[in-house]
Design an enzyme around this catalytic site. Structure first.
Site, PDB file in Angstrom:
ATOM      1  CG  HIS A 197     -42.936   0.772 -52.323  1.00  0.00           C
ATOM      2  ND1 HIS A 197     -41.952  -0.139 -52.649  1.00  0.00           N
ATOM      3  CD2 HIS A 197     -43.085   0.694 -50.970  1.00  0.00           C
ATOM      4  CE1 HIS A 197     -41.532  -0.736 -51.537  1.00  0.00           C
ATOM      5  NE2 HIS A 197     -42.193  -0.250 -50.505  1.00  0.00           N
ATOM      6  CG  ASP A 215     -38.487   1.253 -46.517  1.00  0.00           C
ATOM      7  OD1 ASP A 215     -39.211   2.024 -45.856  1.00  0.00           O
ATOM      8  OD2 ASP A 215     -38.844   0.105 -46.876  1.00  0.00           O
ATOM      9  CG  HIS A 218     -40.550  -3.028 -47.892  1.00  0.00           C
ATOM     10  ND1 HIS A 218     -40.903  -2.303 -46.770  1.00  0.00           N
ATOM     11  CD2 HIS A 218     -41.049  -4.272 -47.707  1.00  0.00           C
ATOM     12  CE1 HIS A 218     -41.602  -3.063 -45.946  1.00  0.00           C
ATOM     13  NE2 HIS A 218     -41.701  -4.280 -46.478  1.00  0.00           N
TER      14      HIS A 218
HETATM   15  C1  SP5 Z   1     -43.061   2.295 -47.585  1.00  0.00           C
HETATM   16  C2  SP5 Z   1     -43.126   0.842 -47.180  1.00  0.00           C
HETATM   17  O1  SP5 Z   1     -42.426   0.431 -46.275  1.00  0.00           O
HETATM   18  N1  SP5 Z   1     -44.030   0.082 -47.792  1.00  0.00           N
HETATM   19  C3  SP5 Z   1     -44.153  -1.290 -47.491  1.00  0.00           C
HETATM   20  C4  SP5 Z   1     -45.348  -1.914 -48.114  1.00  0.00           C
HETATM   21  C5  SP5 Z   1     -45.478  -3.339 -47.715  1.00  0.00           C
HETATM   22  N2  SP5 Z   1     -46.742  -3.867 -48.067  1.00  0.00           N
HETATM   23  C6  SP5 Z   1     -46.885  -5.291 -47.953  1.00  0.00           C
HETATM   24  C7  SP5 Z   1     -47.117  -5.649 -46.549  1.00  0.00           C
HETATM   25  C8  SP5 Z   1     -47.232  -7.131 -46.325  1.00  0.00           C
HETATM   26  C9  SP5 Z   1     -47.826  -7.301 -44.976  1.00  0.00           C
HETATM   27  N3  SP5 Z   1     -47.413  -8.518 -44.379  1.00  0.00           N
HETATM   28  C10 SP5 Z   1     -48.048  -8.623 -43.096  1.00  0.00           C
HETATM   29  C11 SP5 Z   1     -47.335  -9.569 -42.227  1.00  0.00           C
HETATM   30  C12 SP5 Z   1     -48.072  -9.597 -40.920  1.00  0.00           C
HETATM   31  N4  SP5 Z   1     -47.435 -10.449 -39.997  1.00  0.00           N
HETATM   32 ZN    ZN Z   2     -40.594  -0.341 -46.233  1.00  0.00          ZN
END
Ligand code: SP5
Ligand code: ZN
Length: 349
Positions: free
Chosen positions: A166, A202, A204
């Site tokens: 990211h 990944d 994302h």
């Molecule tokens: C490297 C990588 O996988 N980064 C991912 C970053 C995601 N950040 C946002 C996370 C949103 C969290 N949502 C929580 C849901 C809980 N049930």
């Molecule tokens: Zn990720």
């Protein structure tokens, strides 16, 4: 395969990330890499090595992909934070203000919080006392893994955190600070590989990697990820992003809905691999996130542990020198098994 382990990764240990108006414990924890390392060692997947030190070439590559003002900010952030108040030692740095639309980003604020926001895109990526040393050592691991492949190894694994895909030229977010996979790809390019492919599996979208390479035709970027209309990082990763200028046609985003089952995911992986193969790269970098796992707490695909063996076999069928770079995967109890399954499936093929 050779495993380049970031022995400093523990020094990056965020306490909290913002989620729905509350600070919640970080998903991206030191135990993740500890589990992967333990499982790789238990299976004897390969020697665990240190990446070597900084050379002029490596430093120059880092400054080529990331801007000097961004790197200078990261390097000094913790000291600035501590200088504001000694009590900050017990707190993480998180942004609370950003230059949204119609603001200027060319003027570097002297206010520290304003600079934290200038260089970030979410409130989920804390900077801690050891973030800079951990991220820099991770960058070394990625470049060392690329060097190993350049020296004739079939594959190597950069086992590090914080993750990287990211992170872009001048921004951190998504738990990432320095783009390890991009540094591996650029290492391969600098050593004479004419074409390098980056395959991002990944959950994302690898927005940082896309942004770093979208104007270039020497590095193909292919990412399979949750549809950004519903999934993080939301503001990039759509199907119509095919690259810019000379890079037109050299970025491929393969979107899947939350809830995707293994059969469809693997059909998409085959399509991704076909695109990689058509590009005829000299080498491959894989951004290996295992947050596609059915038990992942923040993601929405349904791969099972055994599916990761198949992932490894499918990538092996490309027959390319391959640098594996560890990214996401937050089901801590299974992250070691799932990651080691990928590498074992690759090696067995
Ligand atoms: C490297 C990588 O996988 N980064 C991912 C970053 C995601 N950040 C946002 C996370 C949103 C969290 N949502 C929580 C849901 C809980 N049930
Ligand atoms: Zn990720």
């Amino acid at each position: 395969m050779q495993i380049f382990h970031n022995a400093l990764h523990h020094t990056h240990a965020g306490r909290q990330e913002m989620f729905r108006g509350k600070l919640v414990p970080c998903h991206e924890t030191p135990s993740r890499v500890d589990h992967v390392l333990a499982e790789c060692q238990r299976r004897g997947l390969g020697p665990v090595l240190a990446p070597g030190g900084w050379t002029a070439d490596r430093e120059q590559r880092l400054r080529h992909l990331h801007t000097p003002r961004y790197l200078d900010f990261l390097a000094g952030a913790w000291d600035e934070w501590m200088a504001q108040d000694p009590a900050n030692a017990a707190l993480d740095i998180l942004p609370s203000v950003w230059p949204g639309h119609a603001f200027r980003t060319d003027v570097l604020p002297s206010n520290f919080s304003a600079r934290v926001g200038l260089f970030s895109f979410d409130a989920g990526t804390p900077i801690t006392a050891g973030t800079w040393s951990a991220a820099r050592q991770g960058a070394l691991c990625a470049m060392a893994a690329a060097d190993a492949v350049l020296q004739g190894e079939r594959a190597a694994f950069a086992l590090s955190r914080p993750p990287g895909h990211h992170a872009g030229p001048d921004f951190f977010g998504g738990y990432c600070f320095l783009n390890n996979a991009a540094l591996a790809a650029q290492t391969l390019r600098d050593a004479g590989c004419a074409r390098v492919a980056v395959l991002d599996v990944d959950y994302h979208h690898g927005n940082g990697t896309q942004t770093l390479f979208e104007s270039r035709n020497d590095v193909l970027t292919v990412s399979i990820h949750g549809d950004p209309r519903t999934e993080y990082p939301f503001y990039l990763g759509h199907a119509d992003e095919r690259g810019c200028g000379e890079g037109e046609g050299f970025n491929l985003n393969l979107l899947l809905p939350r809830g995707t089952q293994p059969d469809r995911w693997f059909a998409t992986l085959e399509a991704a691999c076909q695109t990689v193969s058509d590009f005829a790269p000299n080498a491959l970098v894989v951004s290996l996130g295992v947050d596609t796992f059915e038990g992942d707490p923040i993601s929405g695909f349904h791969l099972r542990s055994s599916d990761y063996l198949r992932l490894g076999r499918t990538v092996a069928a490309l027959g390319l020198p391959t640098v594996w770079v560890f990214e996401g995967g937050y089901a801590v109890a299974e992250v070691g098994i799932n990651t080691a399954n990928v590498l074992e499936g690759f090696q067995a093929a």
